[in-house]
Design an enzyme around this catalytic site. Sequence first.
Site: not given
Ligand code: HXC
Length: 515
Positions: A170-171, A405-406
Amino acid sequence: MDNDRTKDLESRRQRVLAGGGEARQAKQRKQGKWTARQRLGALYDPGTFQELGMFVEHRSTDFGMDQADAPGDGVVTGFGQVDGRLVYAFAQDFTVLGGSLGEMHARKIHVIQDLALKSGAPIIAMADSGGARIQEGIDSLNGYGEIFRRNTMASGVIPQISVIVGPTAGGAVYSPALTDFVLMAEGIGQMYITGPQVIKAVTGEDVTHEALGGAQTHARKSGVAHLTFADETALIAGLKRLLSYLPSNNLAPPPAHPAAEPDARAAAAVEQVVPDDPNKPYDVRQLIFGLADEGSFMELQEAYAQNMVVGFGRLSGRVVAFCANQPRILAGCLDIDASDKLARFVRFADAFHLPIVTLIDTPGYLPGTAQEYGGIIRHGAKVLYAYSEASVAKISVVLRKAYGGAYLAMCSKSLGADLVLALPTAEIAVMGPDGAANIIFRSEIEAARDQDATRKRLVAEYRNRFSSPYVAAARQYVDQVVTAGELRPALVAALWAVGEKSEDRPAKKHGNIPL
Ligand code: HXC
């Protein structure tokens, strides 16, 4: 101090040092990953790391967060010495709430970003995070925005390096993108703006995490990664090596190194690297190895836009930014990706006063609809802009072909090169002799009885007249013509002569580089 308070402090420390607990750390290890503290331990000189914000806690209560235990709020921040120099760093701790970025996690990062900028020291970001902490909503987004703004303010003032050693989704990818260099560990670091599930839902495409945003993808296809490494040990070694070329800030000199000779074998072969035949390919890196101090050349974005070679090296102990066309790939043509790669590197070197040595052997910008539709005009213009804007010492060497040009784009005298050197094999002309002769002698060729022989004769005539360094040298577009064997001493002397030169630019808020 009374004993109870000391014990209390110690138990609080131990709680934070345990991170997300043994089970989560074991999972991290099983994936071949280090923990955040291991990473910082490997980076810093032993015993020098000072942790800041160890007892920071989140203050979120939504979605069960009031019950969530998050030691250090999922990020370890601080400063210390790397090879004796002050460096700030933060490492996200995936074992704590997936290293996700909430309000206080972000604030810890802001604090060290501000300190690094004020103290004029490099900052290293170690990313291992699930992205914005979903439970904290817009406070997380605000945290990212504040990081991006600080990245931008610090750009060109202190070196900023991102290390991708986990998911970066993401971001979260945009802070690394705003920094100067992105280093990735193979099979561990992944960067993408939307993950495989979202892509499947939106476009129907099936793609793995690794194929979408792994180290090789960003090294070869997107150009986002500057360096990739087989594992975390190699990555930390590479990171320290990269730092050894960089000044701490835009007012400081790069780290001093003792003068050294080039690799003896490469230096002995220097005369043979550039072929007389203008159409014969060769590897320009062999020339760089023969010119630079032994073992000092560190190539960046090696697998991306390979028709352009960029990297840091040293000449008699002084750090320089080497930029070179690569005749082995696409004959050394400038295309969209090569232009982007070159322009960004030149701007980094200029911002940090690293003299630029440009080695030129290019037949021109790459022709074709793919390039025109992709915007070669605006991308190619970046190179003109970056070199013209650069006020650092600019030393150019025409090795062989420098057409059109290059020729101008690759830091000609017209774009402000301080010194231009050329080998006797240099051909500096408005275009290649074949194309030129076909245009200006068209009617003569068409009228000839033996068109082939006439064309060959006229091409040779054109080549003899213009395709040498001497017409350009006669106007002093070229300052010195030297043999390949004389090139290193000539470059060392040039660096000595203009390395510290200064140049003013008109006062302005900022320019508007073509994008
Ligand atoms: C809160 C999160 C989290 C998140 C992971 N966790 N991502 N908690 N917010 N964004 C937590 C899980 O709930 C889990 O908690 C622990 O971290 C480990 O994650 P797992 O999923 O068990 O790990 P894994 O299987 O290794 O997968 C990793 C992962 C996956 C691929 C990164 O967690 C995932 O897809 N996360 C979300 C990614 C995402 O979409 N992020 C974008 C968010 S929006 P527990 O308690 O069960 O251990 C964004 C916008 C920002 O970022 C914009 C800025 C401009």
